[in-house]
Write a protein that holds these residues in place. Structure first.
Motif, PDB file in Angstrom:
ATOM      1  N   THR A  27       0.840  -1.197   0.000  1.00  0.00           N
ATOM      2  CA  THR A  27       0.000   0.000   0.000  1.00  0.00           C
ATOM      3  C   THR A  27       0.875   1.248   0.000  1.00  0.00           C
ATOM      4  O   THR A  27       0.580   2.225  -0.695  1.00  0.00           O
TER       5      THR A  27
ATOM      6  N   TYR B 211       0.770   4.141  -2.786  1.00  0.00           N
ATOM      7  CA  TYR B 211       0.616   5.571  -2.500  1.00  0.00           C
ATOM      8  C   TYR B 211       1.734   6.378  -3.145  1.00  0.00           C
ATOM      9  O   TYR B 211       1.502   7.493  -3.624  1.00  0.00           O
TER      10      TYR B 211
ATOM     11  N   LEU C 186       0.693  10.288  -3.745  1.00  0.00           N
ATOM     12  CA  LEU C 186       0.234  10.717  -2.422  1.00  0.00           C
ATOM     13  C   LEU C 186       1.393  10.807  -1.440  1.00  0.00           C
ATOM     14  O   LEU C 186       1.368  11.623  -0.521  1.00  0.00           O
TER      15      LEU C 186
ATOM     16  N   ILE D 144      -2.672  10.140   5.666  1.00  0.00           N
ATOM     17  CA  ILE D 144      -3.394   9.373   4.651  1.00  0.00           C
ATOM     18  C   ILE D 144      -4.182   8.250   5.313  1.00  0.00           C
ATOM     19  O   ILE D 144      -5.361   8.037   5.005  1.00  0.00           O
TER      20      ILE D 144
ATOM     21  N   LEU E 121      -9.449   8.192  -2.307  1.00  0.00           N
ATOM     22  CA  LEU E 121      -8.076   8.646  -2.507  1.00  0.00           C
ATOM     23  C   LEU E 121      -8.013   9.988  -3.228  1.00  0.00           C
ATOM     24  O   LEU E 121      -7.127  10.794  -2.957  1.00  0.00           O
TER      25      LEU E 121
END
Length: 147
Positions: free
Chosen positions: A16, A20, A25, A50, A60
């Motif tokens: 994950t 990201y 992100l 986040i 997102l």
């Protein structure tokens, strides 16, 4: 810190974290001489942000917009409070819609469950009978047939 340490510190899976990064992100960390990613405190704080937004079930895209406001502000209060408030209001609306849907689902399941008297003396289960009837397009306890 290595990615496994960042994952352990935040409770976010390594894959994950990489996702990201790919989505922009989380900024790509510096690389050590051996090629390993080297995360630092800003990565930890951003990932915690986040994670918190995702715990609120924010999409997102909305998380990215919020991060953009944080990045834009960088010391001054350049955030558009109205836009941030609108993002949260939209999320609240989505949550309320899901709650309404879940309450309707609960009602349907309760109606279906009421078809079971628990005895099954004749070897027939009211729940299964209703589910089979619904599969044949007939009315069932949870989905009244409309004429």
């Amino acid at each position: 810190m290595q990615i496994k340490d960042l994952a352990a510190a935040t409770g976010v899976d390594v894959e994950t974290i990489r996702y990201y990064e790919k989505q922009g992100l989380l900024p790509a960390p510096a690389r050590r001489g051996n090629g390993y990613r080297d995360y630092d405190t800003p990565h930890l704080e951003r990932l915690a942000f986040i994670r918190h937004c995702r715990a609120l079930d924010m999409p997102l895209a909305d998380v990215a917009r919020l991060l953009g406001f944080i990045d834009q502000a960088s010391g001054d209060d350049g955030t558009d409070a109205g836009t941030v408030d609108a993002l949260v209001a939209e999320q609240l609306s989505r949550v309320r819609a899901r709650l309404k849907s879940m309450q309707a689902l609960e009602k349907q399941l309760l109606q279906l469950q009421s078809r079971c008297d628990g005895r099954h003396e004749d070897g027939r289960c009211g729940i299964l009978n209703d589910l089979v009837a619904a599969a044949h397009g007939e009315a069932c306890a949870c989905h009244a047939h409309s004429d």
